[in-house]
Structures are given as structure tokens and as C-alpha cells.
Design a protein around this motif. Structure first.
Motif, PDB file in Angstrom:
ATOM      1  N   CYS A  90      27.182 114.995  21.122  1.00 44.45           N
ATOM      2  CA  CYS A  90      26.312 114.595  22.231  1.00 44.45           C
ATOM      3  C   CYS A  90      24.855 114.494  21.772  1.00 44.45           C
TER       4      CYS A  90
ATOM      5  N   ARG B  71      29.296 118.234  36.631  1.00 40.28           N
ATOM      6  CA  ARG B  71      30.266 118.784  35.683  1.00 40.28           C
ATOM      7  C   ARG B  71      31.702 118.581  36.188  1.00 40.28           C
TER       8      ARG B  71
ATOM      9  N   GLY C  98      32.791 115.081  35.682  1.00 39.15           N
ATOM     10  CA  GLY C  98      32.367 114.573  34.363  1.00 39.15           C
ATOM     11  C   GLY C  98      33.384 113.627  33.756  1.00 39.15           C
TER      12      GLY C  98
ATOM     13  N   PRO D 295      27.729 119.557  31.374  1.00 41.08           N
ATOM     14  CA  PRO D 295      26.754 118.494  31.175  1.00 41.08           C
ATOM     15  C   PRO D 295      25.355 119.007  30.893  1.00 41.08           C
TER      16      PRO D 295
ATOM     17  N   GLU E  50      27.184 107.280  31.473  1.00 37.41           N
ATOM     18  CA  GLU E  50      26.694 108.658  31.463  1.00 37.41           C
ATOM     19  C   GLU E  50      25.188 108.702  31.216  1.00 37.41           C
TER      20      GLU E  50
END
Lengths: 510, 510
Positions: free
Chosen positions: B361, B390, B393, B418, B443
Motif C-alpha cells: 500500500c 473498513r 473495503g 484502511p 480506492e
């Protein structure tokens, strides 16, 4: 500083709001009516006595009255006044309590004096956020009275009971700044009426956080701008918890050097001293007389410590240790509130105590600040200069009466004293209060020359010509020497950008 | 924040320095030769890999490389570079360590990146005046290493080992600011090369006093200007005495509310806490894993106190009293230097600990700050938002492994997290570190929307959208909402005055 002696210039004006000779100074009757339509008739004056009251501050700068005085009662009126004046080419001079020391309110080009003192509400108190919003008529003491029961206080304390927005405008400082900072550190947000009348919130409307990284620091730009960029109509201030306990002390030293060395060592030892003020022996003598103290007539530090009982005990012990290292000295602790108040009242009245040393004189205060490593050097030189001047002083001056409690400096008072020295030495800042005969032009010129020389000496030692009084009328040449050509041009560019017609408090700072 | 997704614009330029397609990006060979003539050939690069290294910071803002990178070795060279670029209409982008989080170094219009890191001398140390002058290549840690033996330190600590002039440019803050202030409070003077090449000393050449009332506060204007008004080539900083003793603690709370309430009460009790940092349970879990801590997985405060042994004992006692009042909590004191270092290293590595929660990430950090009375409200809301996100997600994300030491928040980690929350709560400031899949445009958009919503929530609570990261590329819309139309126009006027051609770090802040 030539303007001290220069008569007010009543030149010809091409501004539409002005007529060549009207009943209201140089303002046309129509313009005055327009002012009245905005704030109401009772809140406009063109009477000579009122204009004269508003043409000077507490300094020696000669009275230069505005053409009219107005008292707006809210920010909308201030906006309308600014729009009217700006549109008509009439200068605007903001006015608070008139306690400035650099001629910041003198109407050098005439115009409208906007006295903001009738806007005196405390708009919003947020104790949990340690913040308050005040209008420009709220003074330092009024705010602290209002805060009395909420466990908070506003510590910036320049001595005079000045308006808080005026203090923001001049970037005021004072006795507590070594611990709590100056106005620059304690203003969170400002509401400003810009020259054309638009309202700016320097940190955004209603914001009251501590510091931000959101864009350019407009709050910082307006603090200390001395009314030359806009009119401050509200200030959001940072409050501090009232200390649990307080203890004060005086400490008399054999020499200035010993007093200053002690100051530096206290700071280096990280003792969180709240106030550390220096008074020379002439000043101490004056305070003894004026405020009925019974202190040694010697170079003296006034100290104050804030904290819990336990923390205070330690601060006091460390301070005593540091000071003992710097030789013989006389400590006197003031633990009771009444005794402390008497001491600080005496310190705050130092200006008047100085004036009383020479009846009929006027005070002329310098305001230099240097890095603390250079403080004793400049203080010793300055005292020598004062002494040299005293010994050759004008014979026409009344002599000071004999000294109080006998001490080191008492003998020095046998001739007319030209000046006292007092200062916030924890910041490297001190003031000479020169006691000048206002009827003696030669002495006035000499005082100006003394102040300029002192300013240049501070500059040579990496210091500033003004720590807290501002530039006003008198220090514009020194400002150039301090910030240099590029600094001065940058400031001029900023002024021209925000006030393209040059009507906001003209003649000041630049 | 649309620029996160927008490809770099390689539009047509009419600037004389540019050619339509050269071997050196869009710069003509002659222009590159002129750069080399100023700084020397080894100190200029147009290699793609070098330009790309300089086209981004540590944020998610996409790489937008400059056309050339130069490494001046002294201020005269910086002046000549600025004059050359400005004369030829080529954008100038100052570069320090590249550790910013708002895309401040992205060359959105191409141009010359001026990497100042080879100017790395400590020019002048004045321990007695608590001041130091550093060139822009000196980092925070390098300075403190240099100061090790003189009993002083520079406390502003944003986590990253950023360059001090870069920290001045962004108005950086950090964990110690509740006691020692931010860069705004600790910069005494700046040497700045203005866009046309002239050198400005914001407080006057060589001056190193604390605060002045001499003219407009140019130092304050350039601190936080993010390279959009000029290049900072030296900074005079205020130093502080190293505390005699230090003690740190962690304290785990049952709820966020209890942690924030304790913070407010500690401040109200005037305990001079040096650091007071909040970490939510997800962040604590991440720190436990990444930094081998063994703390409770619960909302936690990291605290640090500075002072004499005696003062510390009292601060600790008072803090424990305050915290006990706010319910059950778990205190753990770290009195040994090694234990403290481990704790603060973990806090400083919170960014990397967060990233490690979701391999692959990228981090996206928010930076809001509110008045402390509103802090628990916004923190609780934000945690709910994070939790809602979350639970819905993206299924493509790797799941976090099980929690460490069992605690309040451990169960919350059973899905891909997240984001973590960490903040300088003593100032009302906190960061959500959103852990975003860089390959997932949806996202990314959601993270932007989350950050914008959080920014607006802070604004609604009288706060700011950025306390310490700055505006950069990503928060220009929020800046407008924060300071309003008049504030924004005033900032634009200042920019246009000091940089009329709009070539200093274009596209940032405004």
C-alpha cells in the motif's frame, strides 16, 4: 526623527472629500454628513479640542490632529467608513487608547481618526480552548477582570492599560514575554477591515486553533503593522492558565554586569522565569520616591516565578544559586500578594516615576533589543553616555532632590538626571527614559541624537531598534538600516499591494 | 485533489529557455550550459532518473519531474540561478530532503529543481544567545548532533529527518510543539533569494534577537510559504537548553474520549508537558508489530516531560492524578533513556508501521487540527468513518494478520485496515494515515474524498485543514474554504507582488 520639531504640514489637498477651508478642518460638509450617516451624529466630532486629543499619543511627537474623529460601534460601520474614506482619498488613522510611544496616531496628512474604543465587547470566550475574541475597545485589564473567575488570563502586559487590538497592531510585548511570548505569539486570528472596506479574517472566519500551515501567515503580517495595512476590528487571543502560585523578588547587584550575567545564567539554567526586569540605580531611586518602595539604590532585577508551590520552591532555590555565583547581591523575596502588587505597580509606574524626577519634563523612550550576549556591553556603554550627558546637562533644569535609602548610585543623582534605564532583560530589551525639557529645542535634538546613536549601536550588535514600541514616525530611518534596502523594498511592495492609495495611517513605518 | 490522478501536463511553452523537444527535457542546450556555468557541470543533471527522483515527495502525489536538477553550493549561485531562470521564464522548484507530504516538490510546469542539500554548513553558533544559523542542507538530526556538547538543542521534530530550511518553508511542527512551539515560533531570521535573484534577510542581515516590532513581519510571511515566494538559503533558529532530566510514559485508555479528556485536563492544569501524542488502537497494534513494543492495543497517549528531577516528579504526579479522574487506564513509565528512545522511535516510525499493516500500500496522510474542545468529537466521528470504510473495503486487499497483545481494539483488525490515527493532540492536531492500494483508482478517489470530508469537518469545528504539512498541491480548494474569498485574494495579491511572473514553485498553495 526630524518630525518632532517640524510643524504640522497643512498642505493643499486635491482629495474630493476635502475643501480648502471648511468648518470641519479640511473636510467638506458633505463628507462629514456622510460620516454621520454611517455612525450616527453623536459619534462624529470635528471639534478642535477632540481632534487635538486624537492627534498625539504619550510620546514627544508633536500633536498632528485629524480632521474628524469617528466612533464606530460595529465592524459594518468600520467597513463603510473605510470604503467612504478610501473612495474619497481621505486618510484613515485607527485609534485605540492612545498609549503608544512612537507617534503612531499622529495624523500627518490629516484625515479621519477612527476611534475604536466604543466597540468594547468580549465576543466569545472559550475557556476549554484557551481562547477569547475581543473587540478593539477591550483593554488588557478589562479582559483580565472579565477572566477572573475562569482560571485563565492574558499575560502580555506592556504596562499601559492598552487596547488588545492596539497591542496587536503594534506587536506589543512587556514584562511577561520571556515566558509567555509577545503579541506575535498570542494572537490566533484577526478580523481586519482592509483599506477599501472589505473584511478579512486572517486565519479564516471563526477559527481559533493554535498555528496552522494553511497558506501565507496573514495573522503574522497584520500583527505589528501599526494600522498601515488595515483596521483591526477583532482579535482572537490565546489565554493561559492562571499560575497556581506566584512569587516575586528584587535583587540588588553591585554592577550592571553582575545583573545581566545573572539574567543570562538564569535563562541558561532553564529556570522558567515569568518576569525578569532590570532597573538601573537611577530608576530604582525614582521608584523608591514615587512608589514608596524601600529598595537599594543599585542596579536591580525584579523577578517573578509562576508555578505550583513545589515548582516555585525549586525555581527560587536555583535562581538564588545562580545569582550567588555572580557575586554579592541583596535578595528580597515578596511572597505575599500585596507585596508583589506593590512591587509590580512600582515597575509599571516606572515611566511616571521617571517623569517625577524632573518636574515639567517629558519622557522620550528608546526601545532597543540585542542578543543577550551583548546586553551588558550595550548597557554599560549606554550608562556611560547618560552619565556624560548628565554631567554636561543644561543648567536650566531643576535638580533632583537627594537620594532615598543610601546606596551605590545615590551620589549619581546630585545633578539633573537626563534618564533612567529599565528593561525586559530576559529578552535582551531595555528602555532609556530620557527626561527632556520640552521647551528646550537643543535638548530635544540631543535626545533624538542619543536615541539614534543607541539604535545604531544595537544594530551593530545584531539587535533591533525597536522590540515592542514599533517604528511609528520616529524610527523609519533606523528601520531601513535594520532591514536593509531589499527588506525595505519588500515591505514597501506589501504596503503598496494592500493599500495602493497609501491612505491607511500614512507616514508610519515606511 | 484531482491532480493525484491527472497525468503530468507537458503542454507547449513559449519560454525562451525551453525548446520543443531537447535532449534535456524541454530546456534548450544553451540554457543547460548556462546552469552549468553557474554551479559547475558536476552539479547539474538532466538525466531522467535524477529528474524523476526529484519529481515527488513521500506523498501519493504523482511524480512530475523537473527538466533539470541543480545543486548550488552557495547563496551567490542560488541568486544567479534565480536570476537566470526568472529572466528566461523557467519555473524554479526548491528541494530539500523530499520528505514532504503534500506534493510541494512536484514540478507541475517543469522547470529547474534547485536541490539545496549541498549547502550544508552550520554557519554560526551562538550558544549564549540560544541561536544558530544553518544552511538549507542541514537536517534536524545533523544540527542536534552538532549541538550535543553545548547543552542546547533544537526541539521542532516532525518525525522525518527533514532539512531545517525545508521545515521553515512548510511551517513544520511535530511532537514537541505543545511545549516548544512550531517553526513559526523558532525561526528568528531567514536569508531568502527572491525570484529575481535578490537576497533578502527577513529580519535584517545578521540579526538574531527574539522578536522585534520593526516593520512588517517578513520572517513570518516566508515561514510556511512552501517555496512559492523565494528560496530559503539560510535560517537563524532559536535553540533551547537541553532538559536536565526527561521521563516518558504510555497510558492506555478504554476510549478515545477518555484519552482526549485527559489531554485537555493536563493542559488546563498547566502541567508543562513536552509531548502528548495520541495513537489509536490500530496504530498501537501496528507499532507493537513494527517496533516490537508490547503495549496494550487501545487508544493510547505517549507523554514526555522535561525538567529538573524535582520538577519531573511533580509533573508525573499531577498527570497521574488528572488521568485517574478520567477512569481506568494503564500507565507505564519509561524512565531509562533506552526505553524512552525505543518508545519515541516507535512513534516516529508510525508511518512505516502503518504501511507495514498492508504490504504494497501507499500512505495518504490527513493533517487536520481543531480547537481542543472539539477534538474528541472529530476523532470519534473519524474513527466511525474509518470503521465504516473498513467494513466495506475492497476485497482485493490483503488482510492484516491477527492482533498482538490482546486488547480493546484487537478485534477491529480482523479485516484489512484502511487507516491508523496518530496525532499531536496537545495542539488539537491528528493524522489519519490511510493505507491505499496505489493500483486501485477507486480506492484512491475514496481516500481523497475521505480526506476532503475530514478537512471540511475540521473547518466546521473552527479548525484548519492543515496544521503542519502545508497546502502543497492537494489542499488548495480547502484553503479557499478555510480562509475565505478575501483571505485567498489577499494571499494571491502577496504572491503576485513578490513573484509577478508566477515562477516560484508554481501550482502550489494558491
Amino acid at each position: 526623527m526630524a518630525n518632532l520639531l517640524r510643524p504640522a504640514t497643512w498642505g493643499l489637498f486635491s482629495w474630493r472629500g476635502y475643501c480648502s477651508r471648511g468648518t470641519q478642518g479640511r473636510l467638506s460638509a458633505g463628507f462629514v454628513e456622510a460620516l454621520k450617516a454611517i455612525v450616527g451624529s453623536p459619534h462624529v466630532s470635528t471639534a478642535a479640542v477632540v481632534r487635538e486629543q486624537h492627534g498625539h499619543d504619550e510620546s514627544m511627537h508633536m500633536c498632528q490632529p485629524p480632521d474628524a474623529v469617528v466612533w464606530p460601534q460595529n465592524v459594518e460601520q468600520v467597513s463603510q467608513l473605510a470604503a467612504l474614506c478610501y473612495g474619497q482619498g481621505v486618510p484613515i488613522i485607527p485609534f485605540g487608547t492612545g498609549s503608544g510611544l512612537e507617534g503612531g496616531v499622529c495624523a500627518v496628512q490629516g484625515g479621519v481618526c477612527v476611534n475604536l474604543i466604543r466597540m468594547d465587547r468580549i465576543l466569545e470566550l472559550n475557556p476549554e480552548d484557551f481562547s477569547v475574541v475581543v473587540e478593539p475597545g477591550v483593554t488588557r485589564k478589562a479582559l483580565n477582570t472579565h477572566l477572573r473567575d475562569c482560571g485563565l488570563w492574558f499575560p502580555v502586559d506592556p504596562g499601559a492599560d492598552a487596547s488588545l487590538c492596539g497591542m496587536a497592531a503594534t506587536g506589543a510585548s512587556g514584562t511577561n514575554s520571556v515566558r509567555y511570548g509577545t503579541m506575535r505569539d498570542n494572537v490566533l486570528n484577526l478580523e481586519v477591515v482592509l483599506p477599501g472596506g472589505r473584511q478579512l479574517h486572517t486565519a479564516g472566519r471563526g477559527r481559533r486553533f493554535w498555528k496552522s500551515a494553511a497558506g501565507y501567515n496573514l495573522t503574522g503580517l497584520f500583527v505589528g503593522s501599526e494600522g498601515t495595512l488595515g483596521l483591526i476590528t477583532a482579535a482572537t487571543l490565546r489565554l493561559h492558565p492562571v499560575p497556581e502560585a506566584t512569587v516575586a523578588a528584587t535583587c540588588a547587584f553591585p554592577t550592571i554586569q553582575a545583573a545581566v550575567d545573572s539574567t543570562v545564567h538564569i535563562l541558561q539554567a532553564a529556570v522558567p522565569v515569568a518576569r525578569i526586569e532590570f532597573l538601573d540605580e537611577v530608576m530604582m531611586d525614582a521608584c523608591n520616591r514615587h512608589s514608596k518602595l524601600n529598595c537599594y539604590v543599585a542596579p536591580t532585577l525584579f523577578l517573578e516565578f509562576h508555578g505550583s508551590e513545589q515548582a516555585l520552591a525549586e525555581q527560587v532555590q536555583r535562581t538564588e544559586e545562580v545569582i550567588r555565583h555572580n557575586g554579592d547581591s541583596h535578595f528580597s523575596w515578596a511572597k505575599e500578594a500585596e507585596e508583589r502588587s506593590r512591587l509590580w505597580a512600582a515597575r509599571h509606574n516606572a515611566w511616571y516615576a521617571s517623569l517625577a524626577l524632573r518636574p515639567g519634563c517629558k519622557g522620550y523612550s528608546t526601545d532597543v533589543c540585542v542578543p543577550i550576549s551583548r546586553l551588558s556591553e550595550i548597557l554599560v556603554q549606554t550608562k556611560e553616555d547618560l552619565e556624560a550627558w548628565r554631567l554636561t546637562g543644561s543648567a536650566s533644569l531643576p535638580r533632583a532632590p537627594g537620594a532615598g535609602r543610601g546606596g551605590a548610585g545615590a551620589a549619581a543623582l546630585s545633578f539633573g538626571p537626563p534618564g533612567t534605564v529599565v528593561g525586559h532583560v530576559g529578552d535582551g530589551n531595555f528602555h532609556c527614559i530620557l527626561l527632556v525639557d520640552p521647551e528646550d529645542p537643543e535638548e530635544l535634538l540631543r535626545a533624538q541624537a542619543f536615541a539614534e546613536q543607541l539604535g545604531r549601536r544595537a544594530l551593530a550588535l545584531h539587535g533591533t531598534c525597536t522590540r515592542e514600541h514599533g517604528i511609528g514616525l520616529g524610527k523609519r530611518q533606523l528601520l531601513l538600516e535594520e532591514v536593509g534596502v531589499v527588506g525595505m523594498e519588500t515591505m514597501r511592495q506589501l504596503k503598496a499591494t494592500l493599500d495602493p492609495r497609501g491612505l491607511m495611517n500614512p507616514g508610519k513605518v515606511l
